[in-house]
Design a protein around this motif. Sequence first.
Motif, PDB file in Angstrom:
ATOM      1  N   ASP A   1      34.350  46.924  35.872  1.00 44.98           N
ATOM      2  CA  ASP A   1      33.826  45.887  35.329  1.00 44.98           C
ATOM      3  C   ASP A   1      33.785  44.576  36.407  1.00 44.98           C
ATOM      4  O   ASP A   1      34.529  43.849  36.700  1.00 44.98           O
ATOM      5  CB  ASP A   1      34.672  45.169  34.462  1.00 44.98           C
ATOM      6  CG  ASP A   1      34.287  44.111  33.392  1.00 44.98           C
ATOM      7  OD1 ASP A   1      33.362  43.596  33.798  1.00 44.98           O
ATOM      8  OD2 ASP A   1      35.057  43.651  32.477  1.00 44.98           O
ATOM      9  N   GLY A   2      32.655  44.691  36.978  1.00 46.51           N
ATOM     10  CA  GLY A   2      32.195  43.824  38.190  1.00 46.51           C
ATOM     11  C   GLY A   2      32.230  42.293  37.898  1.00 46.51           C
ATOM     12  O   GLY A   2      32.867  41.524  38.776  1.00 46.51           O
ATOM     13  N   ALA A   3      31.823  42.000  36.635  1.00 44.79           N
ATOM     14  CA  ALA A   3      31.783  40.491  36.337  1.00 44.79           C
ATOM     15  C   ALA A   3      33.443  40.132  36.269  1.00 44.79           C
ATOM     16  O   ALA A   3      33.632  38.822  36.561  1.00 44.79           O
ATOM     17  CB  ALA A   3      31.251  40.176  35.014  1.00 44.79           C
ATOM     18  N   GLU A   4      34.131  40.899  35.610  1.00 42.16           N
ATOM     19  CA  GLU A   4      35.691  40.460  35.632  1.00 42.16           C
ATOM     20  C   GLU A   4      36.369  40.556  36.643  1.00 42.16           C
ATOM     21  O   GLU A   4      37.164  39.476  37.180  1.00 42.16           O
ATOM     22  CB  GLU A   4      36.131  41.517  34.435  1.00 42.16           C
ATOM     23  CG  GLU A   4      37.694  41.094  34.306  1.00 42.16           C
ATOM     24  CD  GLU A   4      37.801  39.684  33.539  1.00 42.16           C
ATOM     25  OE1 GLU A   4      39.302  39.275  33.340  1.00 42.16           O
ATOM     26  OE2 GLU A   4      36.926  38.855  33.087  1.00 42.16           O
ATOM     27  N   ILE A   5      35.970  41.152  37.820  1.00 33.61           N
ATOM     28  CA  ILE A   5      36.517  41.328  39.147  1.00 33.61           C
ATOM     29  C   ILE A   5      36.555  39.972  39.644  1.00 33.61           C
ATOM     30  O   ILE A   5      37.334  39.460  40.204  1.00 33.61           O
ATOM     31  CB  ILE A   5      36.293  42.650  39.796  1.00 33.61           C
ATOM     32  CG1 ILE A   5      36.371  43.914  39.125  1.00 33.61           C
ATOM     33  CG2 ILE A   5      36.421  42.418  41.312  1.00 33.61           C
ATOM     34  CD1 ILE A   5      36.009  44.948  40.112  1.00 33.61           C
ATOM     35  N   ALA A   6      35.183  39.448  39.761  1.00 33.03           N
ATOM     36  CA  ALA A   6      34.806  38.430  40.383  1.00 33.03           C
ATOM     37  C   ALA A   6      35.352  37.020  39.534  1.00 33.03           C
ATOM     38  O   ALA A   6      36.036  36.205  40.181  1.00 33.03           O
ATOM     39  CB  ALA A   6      33.171  38.145  40.381  1.00 33.03           C
ATOM     40  N   ALA A   7      35.432  37.057  38.368  1.00 33.42           N
ATOM     41  CA  ALA A   7      35.959  36.178  37.456  1.00 33.42           C
ATOM     42  C   ALA A   7      37.485  35.932  37.662  1.00 33.42           C
ATOM     43  O   ALA A   7      38.149  34.628  37.772  1.00 33.42           O
ATOM     44  CB  ALA A   7      35.705  36.048  35.868  1.00 33.42           C
ATOM     45  N   LEU A   8      38.302  36.946  37.920  1.00 37.75           N
ATOM     46  CA  LEU A   8      39.572  36.999  37.867  1.00 37.75           C
ATOM     47  C   LEU A   8      39.959  36.385  39.260  1.00 37.75           C
ATOM     48  O   LEU A   8      41.027  35.738  39.498  1.00 37.75           O
ATOM     49  CB  LEU A   8      40.203  38.619  38.312  1.00 37.75           C
ATOM     50  CG  LEU A   8      40.473  39.060  36.491  1.00 37.75           C
ATOM     51  CD1 LEU A   8      40.671  40.698  36.999  1.00 37.75           C
ATOM     52  CD2 LEU A   8      41.715  38.521  36.133  1.00 37.75           C
ATOM     53  N   LEU A   9      39.282  36.528  40.323  1.00 38.37           N
ATOM     54  CA  LEU A   9      39.470  35.706  41.740  1.00 38.37           C
ATOM     55  C   LEU A   9      39.352  34.136  41.559  1.00 38.37           C
ATOM     56  O   LEU A   9      40.333  33.541  41.751  1.00 38.37           O
ATOM     57  CB  LEU A   9      38.500  36.331  42.792  1.00 38.37           C
ATOM     58  CG  LEU A   9      38.532  35.372  44.337  1.00 38.37           C
ATOM     59  CD1 LEU A   9      39.685  35.547  44.854  1.00 38.37           C
ATOM     60  CD2 LEU A   9      37.399  35.978  45.241  1.00 38.37           C
ATOM     61  N   ARG A  10      38.436  33.837  40.823  1.00 40.42           N
ATOM     62  CA  ARG A  10      38.095  32.375  40.601  1.00 40.42           C
ATOM     63  C   ARG A  10      39.131  31.963  39.795  1.00 40.42           C
ATOM     64  O   ARG A  10      39.867  30.601  40.117  1.00 40.42           O
ATOM     65  CB  ARG A  10      36.873  32.145  40.066  1.00 40.42           C
ATOM     66  CG  ARG A  10      35.722  32.341  41.158  1.00 40.42           C
ATOM     67  CD  ARG A  10      34.447  31.963  40.538  1.00 40.42           C
ATOM     68  NE  ARG A  10      33.993  32.996  39.393  1.00 40.42           N
ATOM     69  CZ  ARG A  10      33.143  32.627  38.609  1.00 40.42           C
ATOM     70  NH1 ARG A  10      32.701  31.443  38.378  1.00 40.42           N
ATOM     71  NH2 ARG A  10      32.861  33.437  37.633  1.00 40.42           N
ATOM     72  N   ARG A  11      39.770  32.589  38.648  1.00 39.46           N
ATOM     73  CA  ARG A  11      40.722  32.083  37.888  1.00 39.46           C
ATOM     74  C   ARG A  11      41.961  31.905  38.833  1.00 39.46           C
ATOM     75  O   ARG A  11      42.735  30.773  38.507  1.00 39.46           O
ATOM     76  CB  ARG A  11      40.950  32.912  36.434  1.00 39.46           C
ATOM     77  CG  ARG A  11      39.753  32.913  35.774  1.00 39.46           C
ATOM     78  CD  ARG A  11      40.052  33.831  34.614  1.00 39.46           C
ATOM     79  NE  ARG A  11      38.833  34.248  33.903  1.00 39.46           N
ATOM     80  CZ  ARG A  11      38.296  35.531  33.546  1.00 39.46           C
ATOM     81  NH1 ARG A  11      39.130  36.710  33.933  1.00 39.46           N
ATOM     82  NH2 ARG A  11      37.354  35.770  32.956  1.00 39.46           N
ATOM     83  N   GLY A  12      42.356  32.815  39.387  1.00 40.73           N
ATOM     84  CA  GLY A  12      43.639  33.050  40.197  1.00 40.73           C
ATOM     85  C   GLY A  12      43.697  31.802  41.050  1.00 40.73           C
ATOM     86  O   GLY A  12      44.613  31.034  41.411  1.00 40.73           O
ATOM     87  N   LEU A  13      42.567  31.469  41.893  1.00 41.06           N
ATOM     88  CA  LEU A  13      42.578  30.533  43.003  1.00 41.06           C
ATOM     89  C   LEU A  13      42.627  29.102  42.098  1.00 41.06           C
ATOM     90  O   LEU A  13      43.538  28.310  42.863  1.00 41.06           O
ATOM     91  CB  LEU A  13      41.326  30.600  43.779  1.00 41.06           C
ATOM     92  CG  LEU A  13      41.276  31.717  44.735  1.00 41.06           C
ATOM     93  CD1 LEU A  13      39.681  31.684  45.152  1.00 41.06           C
ATOM     94  CD2 LEU A  13      42.349  31.671  45.883  1.00 41.06           C
ATOM     95  N   MET A  14      42.217  28.951  41.207  1.00 36.20           N
ATOM     96  CA  MET A  14      42.010  27.637  40.561  1.00 36.20           C
ATOM     97  C   MET A  14      43.563  27.433  39.867  1.00 36.20           C
ATOM     98  O   MET A  14      44.041  26.447  40.061  1.00 36.20           O
ATOM     99  CB  MET A  14      41.047  27.814  39.202  1.00 36.20           C
ATOM    100  CG  MET A  14      41.163  26.335  38.464  1.00 36.20           C
ATOM    101  SD  MET A  14      39.902  26.452  36.958  1.00 36.20           S
ATOM    102  CE  MET A  14      40.638  27.849  36.302  1.00 36.20           C
ATOM    103  N   LEU A  15      44.233  28.354  39.255  1.00 38.14           N
ATOM    104  CA  LEU A  15      45.519  28.421  38.777  1.00 38.14           C
ATOM    105  C   LEU A  15      46.354  28.116  39.838  1.00 38.14           C
ATOM    106  O   LEU A  15      47.527  27.391  39.612  1.00 38.14           O
ATOM    107  CB  LEU A  15      45.777  29.622  37.807  1.00 38.14           C
ATOM    108  CG  LEU A  15      46.923  29.565  36.998  1.00 38.14           C
ATOM    109  CD1 LEU A  15      47.159  28.401  36.034  1.00 38.14           C
ATOM    110  CD2 LEU A  15      47.291  30.811  36.362  1.00 38.14           C
ATOM    111  N   GLY A  16      46.275  28.894  40.881  1.00 35.61           N
ATOM    112  CA  GLY A  16      47.290  28.802  42.105  1.00 35.61           C
ATOM    113  C   GLY A  16      47.140  27.235  42.866  1.00 35.61           C
ATOM    114  O   GLY A  16      48.382  26.660  42.799  1.00 35.61           O
ATOM    115  N   GLY A  17      46.048  26.843  43.010  1.00 33.88           N
ATOM    116  CA  GLY A  17      45.998  25.327  43.470  1.00 33.88           C
ATOM    117  C   GLY A  17      46.610  24.356  42.642  1.00 33.88           C
ATOM    118  O   GLY A  17      47.200  23.443  43.041  1.00 33.88           O
TER     119      GLY A  17
END
Length: 436
Positions: free
Chosen positions: A80-96
């Motif tokens: 699931d390539g789309a979910e792989i990319a979305a997970l990165l952005r969600r994680g960075l946003m949440l961490g910051g």
Amino acid sequence: MSAAPTRRAILSQAWPIMVAQASIPLVGIVDTAVIGRTGEATALAAVALGSTIVNFLFWAFGFLRMGMTGLTAQAVGANDGAEIAALLRRGLMLGGLLGAVLLILQSLLVPAALALMAGGGALDVATRTYVEARLLGAPAALAFYAANGWLLGVGRTRAALVVQLILNAANIALTMLFVWQLDMGVRGVGLGTACADWIAVAAALWVTRAGWRGTAAALFDRAALARLFAVNRDLMIRTVALLTLFGWFTNAGARLGAETLAAQQVLMQFVAVSAFILDGFCFTAEARVGAAIGARDRAAMLRATRLVGEFCLGTAILFAVLIAAGGEAFVALLTTSAEVRAIAAGLLPLVALVPLIGTPAWLLDGVFIGATEGRALRDAALASTAAYVLTDLALRPWGEVGVWIALLAGYGWRAIALGLFWPRLMRRLAPARAAP
């Protein structure tokens, strides 16, 4: 990532993580040595106490690394390539965002943390100085957790090695500059780490730039966000429980005096080196198990667990021998205090047992994190922490020896508790029955 792992594939994936992980305790060793070589036990104890507080605050959000690895690996297994990319952005946003909250609330969090610790007086003042400096890097540190977890989940362990080495090299160089050249004391140790966090997250953003593609709709997908928060909620409770265990352990040393706490800080460098390097294999288990579960491949999951377990056991035996044989010489490098050296030398036989007794717990952690079995990790951590506290209370008459025996027991309790959830994990991967 191959469905049926081999020893060569496991080792190829693990060695960059091991190198990266080995450099993490090196930072702690340098921090300890930079302050320890001043001969000030209070300053060394402040770094120990302050590190415990910061680790508690930061690793309460350690799910940003662990949950990201498991979820990303499962998305890889499901192609699931789309979910792989979305997970990165969600994680960075949440961490910051979470890091910014910690920074804003520090005036409430730091005094509360100090009130729970058995410090007082000059030790509290020095500890607060260290913690406030470290928290300046909170948004970067938590965003870095997410980026690192994503890299491990997609199997880019060499890229993870690069960004980790950048973090650690910057940390060492800046700490030595601030403490030895600018004479900033414990504040310099904390500030060096905070500056390094910002340098590292910039490097991580560059390395992961290809994963930024995708739409806002994918980023804020309600079902995906609900799963992310469900997994992370349980992992957060699990992490807080384990941090409570180590906070209790540090506080147990603080009750016995600054010299005992300082010796404990020195000895924990052995534990850190062992655990972090063994984590190279355990992180590989996370990615391999996650990918196998995403692909619904029970055989690959079991094989990965067995192969990683073999590597973990051999490495644990090696560390136990090295600690027993060379521990005293290493302690002498980290501190010039005769009292601290004497206390540490008496505890080395117990410290040498940590890699052997801790390995089953660390391996099972990797398996269950990769499987995103947050509830099992949560319940096992709560139960084992409660058992550890009771063990420590029972062993208090034994002084510092009792403190370390209780820590060993804590690892044992954790492995047993996770082992009780193994049958449930196997049922989850059982082949579907054919319709009658």
